[in-house]
Write a protein that holds these residues in place. Sequence first.
Motif, PDB file in Angstrom:
ATOM      1  N   PRO B  89       0.787  -1.238   0.000  1.00  0.00           N
ATOM      2  CA  PRO B  89       0.000   0.000   0.000  1.00  0.00           C
ATOM      3  C   PRO B  89       0.823   1.294   0.000  1.00  0.00           C
ATOM      4  O   PRO B  89       0.335   2.313  -0.485  1.00  0.00           O
ATOM      5  N   ASN B 109       0.227  -0.507   6.936  1.00  0.00           N
ATOM      6  CA  ASN B 109      -0.400  -1.461   7.858  1.00  0.00           C
ATOM      7  C   ASN B 109      -0.299  -2.908   7.422  1.00  0.00           C
ATOM      8  O   ASN B 109      -0.772  -3.797   8.126  1.00  0.00           O
ATOM      9  N   ALA B 110       0.216  -3.164   6.217  1.00  0.00           N
ATOM     10  CA  ALA B 110       0.213  -4.528   5.694  1.00  0.00           C
ATOM     11  C   ALA B 110       1.528  -5.221   6.006  1.00  0.00           C
ATOM     12  O   ALA B 110       2.599  -4.629   5.860  1.00  0.00           O
ATOM     13  N   SER B 111       1.443  -6.475   6.433  1.00  0.00           N
ATOM     14  CA  SER B 111       2.679  -7.223   6.645  1.00  0.00           C
ATOM     15  C   SER B 111       2.541  -8.650   6.136  1.00  0.00           C
ATOM     16  O   SER B 111       1.558  -9.333   6.415  1.00  0.00           O
ATOM     17  N   PHE B 112       3.522  -9.055   5.355  1.00  0.00           N
ATOM     18  CA  PHE B 112       3.583 -10.417   4.821  1.00  0.00           C
ATOM     19  C   PHE B 112       4.748 -11.136   5.493  1.00  0.00           C
ATOM     20  O   PHE B 112       5.822 -10.555   5.660  1.00  0.00           O
TER      21      PHE B 112
END
Lengths: 380, 380
Positions: B89, B109-112
């Motif tokens: 994002p 806010n995104a985590s892989f």
Amino acid sequence: MKFSIKRSEFLKSLADVQRAISSRTTIPILTGIKIQASEEGLTLTGSDSDISIEAFIPVEDEKNNLTIDQAGSIVLQARFFSEIVKKLPDEMMQIEVLDHFQTLITSANASFTVNGLDANNYPHLPVIDTQETFSLPINLFKQIIGQTVIAISTHESRPILTGVNMVIENGKLLAVATDSHRLSQRIIPLEVSSALADQKYNIIIPGKSLIELSRTLDERHENIEMMITENQVLFKTENMYFYSRLLEGYYPDTARLIPESAATEIVFNASSLLGSIERASLLSHEGKNNVVKISISPELVEISGNSPDVGNVKEELAYISVEGESIDLSFNPDYMKDALRTFGQTDIRIKFTSPVRPFILVPSEDNQNFIQLITPVRTF
Amino acid sequence: MKFSIKRSEFLKSLADVQRAISSRTTIPILTGIKIQASEEGLTLTGSDSDISIEAFIPVEDEKNNLTIDQAGSIVLQARFFSEIVKKLPDEMMQIEVLDHFQTLITSANASFTVNGLDANNYPHLPVIDTQETFSLPINLFKQIIGQTVIAISTHESRPILTGVNMVIENGKLLAVATDSHRLSQRIIPLEVSSALADQKYNIIIPGKSLIELSRTLDERHENIEMMITENQVLFKTENMYFYSRLLEGYYPDTARLIPESAATEIVFNASSLLGSIERASLLSHEGKNNVVKISISPELVEISGNSPDVGNVKEELAYISVEGESIDLSFNPDYMKDALRTFGQTDIRIKFTSPVRPFILVPSEDNQNFIQLITPVRTF
């Protein structure tokens, strides 16, 4: 038959008509395009027997530069014919039928002679024996098609579900489609002449027909006319007739599927949620279980996805407002993506009842006229 | 390993390196991309063992916004990894290797968290143990590639013909490719340092490598450096190393294939002739004999094609000049189209010897440095 025409205009009508033609038809003549020349102009026809499209190119419209030297008709192999017309060298082209249905196509120095077929053997188009006509605004009708066809079934096991159910009643058009895992419904007001005000129409149009219709609809025109008979529907614009057969049978009663109350309601921006779902589904597509999980609590709204082989993903979601109980549930992210795309940039409200009951997406400003419904996936 | 970087810049290098990665490799770790972080910057590596590409992203270049928090290395599944990076994002992204090669990719806010592989198991790149370097102008080199790779063989029956033969000698680079039905040859002058002036190099580079190389070459750079060893060639630009293995064996002597005299010479505009060939080949593609016929006489220059099932086409050609004997011959229009496209908008001279001997296409202003050769099809 003999005529000359401006190639670019001819190509436009050719492209429209060709949408109806399938190379997989079992009726050989339907791989062809029918060309009919009369004093008034040219009529092009294509059909796969489910859909038929007729385009008219009038002599009186000067931009066509159309001259009819001799009336008549012919059927030409659609695939070759349109390739030929596209590649001709000049702005103008001529077509002349010679002996034995041989057809001469010329433009500047180039000349093609192709084998045609007798137009008398081309199937007749359906007869639409009704005067009852509904007028639909084209941009709204394209919207309805786009918003509902996502939910049609692609399996032939229940053929009725491959169509969109359209119900006209009380001055409204309701369109609904479901593949039994999800459902899309849109309602628009309809101007109905007083003669038809008490009539109710309930038809099922094949989804494929609506998709092709939508592609041919030119938004330069304002309205499209719809005429319904027992087993056919005809859509008319100025120079195009689009026929589709209707699906026979009764469409399931979908109204009872839509939950009326909600335990949890949350408002998102549709396109920002779509981005998050796209990320969360990147890995889940790989595994056997293509599911994404959403967890809603007063403290945190989060989605997550995982594939045992590749890894996992989680993301805290930005939302506009949330009300009601905490809830955790899983869903097929492909259904969610399809549904979210139909809302564009608007804000949407998602209403959950329980982790095992369908949830719905509606525009945050309108609870009634547009609903996308998705059944969760049980993961326990 | 831990670093943060501007996502758009990271993506550019990722896309370059990914060209080398094949999903069909038999060495599992090569489906991954190697990422190495050092104080100076990041090195990305991709390879299918024939081609290896290494891209360097320097810390010192501010546009990368690159901060290395901890040096180290990891191998990540290329397909997922680049999908993830594309969909993150935020403008910035962070990568951190945790325990057991688990790798955390975060952005806003995104985590892989994805499973990585030990970079120590990644194959070593070829060692280029030479100081001998040629400098080639990028735009000219891309031209040469485009003009010759059309004639490489796609069959593995004679592997040597799947490559482009490059000969460096007397201050010239000659590139030639042939699939035994047609041949493309281009010669350019080469600036060679005096130390290398007497050296001769004769190598065969796989056509596939050249096509991928051409795609990675950025015309914002002026020159590319070429270094040759016994079984490898390395192409270097500022921040990219492109390695390809060489094909082993002797390339056939093609010079003797090129006819020196001509019975008939005709000059066309390349792009106008291309349009005519495209029309003439529309129908021939359908038949078993994909041939187009050209007839040249002082009165008329005409091409024609036909398919017994569909019909026939003929066209009188506009030419600039014609000299010599009348001639009729047939050729594969696909070869002719490929050849004509390499000339762009220029005027070309076609030189015919006889209906059964190869004919050549050259720029009308230059007989020597660029030749496309096509063998006619015998139709009797």
